[in-house]
Design a protein around this motif. Structure first.
Motif, short mmCIF file in Angstrom:
data_model
loop_
_atom_site.label_atom_id
_atom_site.label_comp_id
_atom_site.label_asym_id
_atom_site.label_seq_id
_atom_site.Cartn_x
_atom_site.Cartn_y
_atom_site.Cartn_z
N LYS A 127 6.62 33.75 11.27
CA LYS A 127 6.23 34.88 10.42
C LYS A 127 6.67 34.66 8.98
O LYS A 127 7.43 33.57 8.49
CB LYS A 127 6.65 36.40 10.80
N SER A 128 6.18 35.40 8.18
CA SER A 128 6.78 35.33 6.66
C SER A 128 7.98 36.02 6.49
O SER A 128 8.51 37.05 7.57
CB SER A 128 5.87 36.25 5.92
N GLY A 129 8.94 35.97 5.59
CA GLY A 129 10.21 36.35 5.73
C GLY A 129 11.23 36.22 4.22
O GLY A 129 10.59 35.29 3.46
N TYR A 130 12.18 36.88 4.44
CA TYR A 130 13.14 36.62 3.16
C TYR A 130 14.46 36.18 3.77
O TYR A 130 14.96 36.86 4.72
CB TYR A 130 13.34 37.83 2.46
N ASP A 131 15.22 35.33 3.23
CA ASP A 131 16.65 35.00 3.51
C ASP A 131 17.49 35.18 2.38
O ASP A 131 17.03 35.06 1.18
CB ASP A 131 16.87 33.67 4.32
N LEU A 150 8.23 43.97 12.14
CA LEU A 150 9.26 43.74 11.05
C LEU A 150 10.58 43.72 11.96
O LEU A 150 10.94 44.45 12.92
CB LEU A 150 9.46 45.09 10.27
N SER A 183 18.60 38.44 6.78
CA SER A 183 17.24 37.69 6.73
C SER A 183 16.30 38.59 7.74
O SER A 183 16.51 39.13 8.78
CB SER A 183 17.57 36.50 7.96
N ILE A 184 15.04 38.98 6.98
CA ILE A 184 14.00 39.97 7.78
C ILE A 184 12.66 38.88 7.70
O ILE A 184 12.40 38.12 7.09
CB ILE A 184 13.70 40.80 6.75
N SER A 185 11.98 39.36 8.64
CA SER A 185 10.52 38.65 8.83
C SER A 185 9.56 39.61 9.22
O SER A 185 9.84 40.61 9.74
CB SER A 185 10.78 37.49 9.90
N TRP A 186 8.47 39.40 9.05
CA TRP A 186 7.27 40.45 9.35
C TRP A 186 5.92 39.69 9.46
O TRP A 186 5.81 38.68 9.11
CB TRP A 186 7.04 41.30 8.02
#
Length: 220
Positions: free
Chosen positions: A41-45, A20, A27-30
């Motif tokens: 990776k997958s993520g949210y912005d 993570l 912006s996060i990704s994991w």
């Protein structure tokens, strides 16, 4: 009413995410990429949007949310996260005040080869064309959302939901190996401050008034 300096920060991630990154930013990704370590990776912005002409009880765009849905190894995804959004509000050019509100996101990382898929559809078709789609949902965290007062009115920021492909949804499904963006739509509601209750004249005050009237009569 204008809204400026809109910024989003991700925090309080739940689940068992592998690798993570990005908490405390917009912006996060994991996840461990399924096919190759060099894959994304997958993520949210979240990208905030300013607005200089907001009407009460009318939807406006608070920001753009994007879900990056890339294949990752099972067991390494988030199940939710909080998005803290801060912004400056001003009225008719008057000095602005900083407001913060919090949204709860829930994430369903589905099994790609399930049959049927989690949304009830068939793999290899429609939104499940590249494997079963994943679901994102969002709601206002009322306990961590602030109201603010201007004049004798109380303003509350309400999350209307996602405007996705022209329709309002509280959740949506994202195709594997694709990005899915939605406008985070909100509105301001307003209510008037309750007027202070009238304070009755104490009994002693009433007696004093009668005494003064009597003194006036004697003087006459």
């Amino acid at each position: 009413l204008s809204l400026t300096n809109v910024a989003g920060t991700w925090s309080d991630v739940t689940g068992t995410p592998v690798d993570l990154t990005g908490q405390g930013t917009n912006s996060i990704s994991w996840g461990t990429p399924f096919y190759s370590p060099n894959d994304p990776k997958s993520g949210y912005d979240f990208e905030g949007q300013s607005n200089n002409a907001i009407a009460i009880d009318t939807n406006f765009v608070l920001g753009v949310f994007t879900h990056h849905n890339n294949p990752i190894a099972s067991g390494g995804s988030i199940t939710g996260a909080k998005l803290s959004v801060s912004f400056a509000v001003s009225f008719d050019g008057n000095p602005s005040q900083i407001i913060k509100t919090v949204f709860d996101f829930t994430h369903w990382e589905t099994t790609n080869n399930a049959s049927p898929c989690a949304d009830g559809g068939t793999g290899g078709q429609g939104v499940n064309v590249n494997g079963c789609a994943d679901r994102v949902s969002a709601s206002t965290n009322a306990g961590l959302s602030e109201e603010f007062t201007y004049g004798n009115m109380i303003y509350t920021l309400n999350l209307s939901g996602f405007l996705h492909q022209g329709q309002l949804f509280t959740d949506f499904w994202t195709t594997e190996e694709a990005e899915n963006s939605a406008l985070l739509v909100a509105n301001f509601s307003v209510r008037e401050l309750s007027p202070p209750a009238a304070v009755p004249l104490p009994a002693a005050g009433g007696l004093l008034g009668i005494a003064l009237v009597g003194m006036g009569a004697v003087a006459r």
